[in-house]
Design an enzyme around this catalytic site. Structure first.
Site, PDB file in Angstrom:
ATOM      1  N   CYS A 234      -6.012 -22.430  14.637  1.00 40.24           N
ATOM      2  CA  CYS A 234      -6.164 -22.285  13.755  1.00 40.24           C
ATOM      3  C   CYS A 234      -5.033 -22.830  12.553  1.00 40.24           C
ATOM      4  CB  CYS A 234      -5.012 -20.480  13.214  1.00 40.24           C
ATOM      5  SG  CYS A 234      -5.106 -20.322  11.741  1.00 40.24           S
TER       6      CYS A 234
ATOM      7  N   TYR B  10       1.085  -1.140  -0.061  1.00 38.46           N
ATOM      8  CA  TYR B  10       0.095  -0.099   0.084  1.00 38.46           C
ATOM      9  C   TYR B  10       0.454   1.322  -0.144  1.00 38.46           C
ATOM     10  CZ  TYR B  10      -3.445  -3.651   0.819  1.00 38.46           C
ATOM     11  OH  TYR B  10      -4.258  -4.149   0.762  1.00 38.46           O
TER      12      TYR B  10
ATOM     13  N   ARG C  35      -4.549 -14.265  12.115  1.00 38.47           N
ATOM     14  CA  ARG C  35      -5.944 -15.494  11.781  1.00 38.47           C
ATOM     15  C   ARG C  35      -6.501 -15.846  12.735  1.00 38.47           C
ATOM     16  NH1 ARG C  35      -2.212 -17.858   7.153  1.00 38.47           N
ATOM     17  NH2 ARG C  35      -0.194 -17.055   8.692  1.00 38.47           N
TER      18      ARG C  35
HETATM   19  C1  LIG Z   1      -8.825 -11.830   7.322  1.00 39.60           C
HETATM   20  C2  LIG Z   1      -7.097 -10.616   7.022  1.00 39.60           C
HETATM   21  C3  LIG Z   1      -7.654  -9.478   6.943  1.00 39.60           C
HETATM   22  C4  LIG Z   1      -5.980  -8.776   6.976  1.00 39.60           C
HETATM   23  N1  LIG Z   1      -5.766  -7.269   7.095  1.00 39.60           N
HETATM   24  C5  LIG Z   1      -5.212  -6.517   7.722  1.00 39.60           C
HETATM   25  C6  LIG Z   1      -4.808  -5.109   7.728  1.00 39.60           C
HETATM   26  O1  LIG Z   1      -6.416  -4.753   7.787  1.00 39.60           O
HETATM   27  N2  LIG Z   1      -3.845  -4.793   7.856  1.00 39.60           N
HETATM   28  C7  LIG Z   1      -3.140  -4.915   8.252  1.00 39.60           C
HETATM   29  O2  LIG Z   1      -2.126  -4.661   8.358  1.00 39.60           O
HETATM   30  N3  LIG Z   1      -2.881  -7.055   7.791  1.00 39.60           N
HETATM   31  C8  LIG Z   1      -4.106  -7.175   7.999  1.00 39.60           C
HETATM   32  N4  LIG Z   1      -3.609  -8.511   7.629  1.00 39.60           N
HETATM   33  C9  LIG Z   1      -2.351  -9.008   8.031  1.00 39.60           C
HETATM   34  C10 LIG Z   1      -2.197 -10.536   9.733  1.00 39.60           C
HETATM   35  O3  LIG Z   1      -2.275  -8.931   9.900  1.00 39.60           O
HETATM   36  C11 LIG Z   1      -1.125 -10.638   9.673  1.00 39.60           C
HETATM   37  O4  LIG Z   1       0.204  -9.470   9.183  1.00 39.60           O
HETATM   38  C12 LIG Z   1      -0.997 -11.957   8.955  1.00 39.60           C
HETATM   39  O5  LIG Z   1      -2.315 -12.396   8.594  1.00 39.60           O
HETATM   40  C13 LIG Z   1      -0.340 -12.548   9.852  1.00 39.60           C
HETATM   41  O6  LIG Z   1      -0.237 -13.065  11.225  1.00 39.60           O
HETATM   42  P1  LIG Z   1      -0.829 -13.840  11.124  1.00 39.60           P
HETATM   43  O7  LIG Z   1      -0.300 -15.266  11.163  1.00 39.60           O
HETATM   44  O8  LIG Z   1      -1.605 -14.182  13.059  1.00 39.60           O
HETATM   45  O9  LIG Z   1      -2.217 -14.514  10.924  1.00 39.60           O
HETATM   46  C14 LIG Z   1      -4.236  -9.613   7.036  1.00 39.60           C
HETATM   47  C15 LIG Z   1      -4.988 -11.062   6.794  1.00 39.60           C
HETATM   48  C16 LIG Z   1      -6.578 -11.637   7.171  1.00 39.60           C
HETATM   49  C17 LIG Z   1      -5.750 -13.058   6.617  1.00 39.60           C
END
Ligand SMILES: Cc1cc2nc3c(=O)[nH]c(=O)nc-3n(C[C@H](O)[C@H](O)[C@H](O)COP(=O)(O)O)c2cc1C
Length: 381
Positions: free
Chosen positions: A354, A178, A332
């Site tokens: 998860c 972004y 997640r």
């Molecule tokens: C459904 C979904 C929506 C997400 N929305 C954002 C967001 O709005 N802003 C952001 O910085 N990252 C977003 N991410 C990325 C997560 O914040 C995170 O960096 C990424 O999922 C890795 O973390 P995890 O392994 O705990 O899921 C999103 C990820 C998922 C799966």
């Protein structure tokens, strides 16, 4: 296992720590998650309030909202939160209240402009340089210096509005391809003016937003950043440059940095790209840890929030005790189990349920996000 023994094993995970002047009750952060639950044109309604209510009751210390638009042109979906004018304030105040109704739960707002990856039907994408984007098929318009200063002002004004709404801090979204991450990447920033050419110039937009916001609000409102560290495309940003950018941002005064990476085009370059890697075994967990280890010694008092594949509380505890991160952050796992921190705190320390299958990412594009695996299991039982 006895609760006393568990609490000893997870002592640091459930101990308080500060970001700037704000104390967080434990080291568990909900990483920014676009929930697709705002009302049309980005207003806060009951759907998103109920979602945050459940999350706040689940024991997370700091919740970071989904990416919230700073300008009418900044969003990618009509159901993404916005705070680009005062008509949004009353809704955000309700969101803040529902979270603050739970003892000591803090709420940060993540603010964004979609930049090069924008697909707004009325506003063409914009970026530091006009490099065609291969997944949308669109070429962004190159921003003039005047337009960049206008966007800096919009980020600052949105942060001020967030403070008025009662948010505890702000996070700038400078990752995942972004706008703000477009500036720190040599793949998308080919400028040779004050906003490109050297590492200092590439970081300048983030330094300006920080300085202008801090001048207005002072230290009472922490300013944090989710920072691009790898683009994961040929010719993209790598850790040798992003670690220097992290150092500049820490020297500027940023209160916390959450390293992340990947852009839309990384999906074309890799089967399992950042930021949401699929995890097949425990070796795949904590996949930004090597990045954190590189950045942490460079950022002094600035707190490091580690995100990416964190599932196991014992390994989270070790990461904190080894001082490789100050907080751990999950997205997640908290979609599946919004009460995961309480589950761990109450003695069930098995890893997050998860499966990192990324089905939540697929459903989130069309409607409110939910965990598909969990729903399927519930249907069977
Ligand atoms: C459904 C979904 C929506 C997400 N929305 C954002 C967001 O709005 N802003 C952001 O910085 N990252 C977003 N991410 C990325 C997560 O914040 C995170 O960096 C990424 O999922 C890795 O973390 P995890 O392994 O705990 O899921 C999103 C990820 C998922 C799966």
């Amino acid at each position: 296992m006895k609760l006393v023994k568990i609490m000893k094993e997870l002592k640091t995970l459930f101990s308080p720590e500060k970001i700037g002047n704000v104390e967080i009750k434990n080291r568990i952060v909900r990483s920014a998650t676009f929930e697709h639950r705002a009302e049309k044109y980005g207003y806060v309604g009951q759907k998103i309030i109920d979602f945050y209510d459940e999350l706040a009751r689940g024991g997370t210390g700091l919740i970071i909202t989904g990416f919230t638009g700073i300008d009418p042109s900044a969003t990618g979906s009509p159901y993404q939160l916005r705070l680009d004018n005062d008509s949004y304030i009353s809704g955000h105040k309700k969101l803040v209240k529902i979270v603050h109704d739970q003892p000591d739960v803090k709420l940060a707002i993540q603010i964004v402009h979609m930049g090069r990856q924008g697909e707004h039907p009325r506003f063409p994408p914009v970026a530091p340089s006009p490099i065609p984007e291969k997944t949308t098929g669109l070429t962004p318009k190159e921003l003039s210096v005047e337009e960049i200063y206008e966007l800096i002002k919009r980020f600052k004004e949105t942060a001020i509005r967030a403070y008025e709404c009662g948010y505890d801090m702000v996070q700038l979204h400078a990752t995942h391809g972004y706008l703000l991450s477009n500036f720190v990447s040599p793949y998308t920033n080919k400028r040779r003016d004050e906003f490109g050419g050297s590492i200092e110039n590439m970081a300048k937009i983030l330094v300006e937003i920080f300085n202008q916001t801090r001048d207005e609000l002072g230290k009472k409102f922490p300013i944090t950043v989710k920072l691009q560290t790898h683009d994961s495309v040929p010719g993209g940003l790598t850790l040798d440059t992003s670690s220097k950018i992290a150092e500049i941002l820490a020297d500027t005064g940023y209160d916390a940095i959450e390293p992340s990476g990947g852009i839309y085009e990384s999906q074309l370059a890799h089967k399992n790209p950042y930021p949401c890697k699929m995890i097949k075994s425990s070796e795949g967990e904590n996949y930004f840890l090597s990045t954190a280890k590189m950045i942490k010694p460079l950022i002094n008092k600035t707190k490091l929030i580690l995100v990416g594949g964190i599932k196991n509380p014992l390994s989270a505890e070790k990461i904190l005790n080894d001082k490789q991160a100050d907080f751990i952050s999950m997205c997640r796992p908290l979609i599946y189990e919004p009460d995961l921190p309480n589950r761990w705190k109450n003695g069930d320390i098995s890893p997050a349920k998860c499966t990192s299958c990324n089905s939540c990412l697929v459903v989130m594009r069309k409607g409110p996000v939910y965990c598909v695996t969990k729903k399927n299991l519930e249907k069977k039982s």
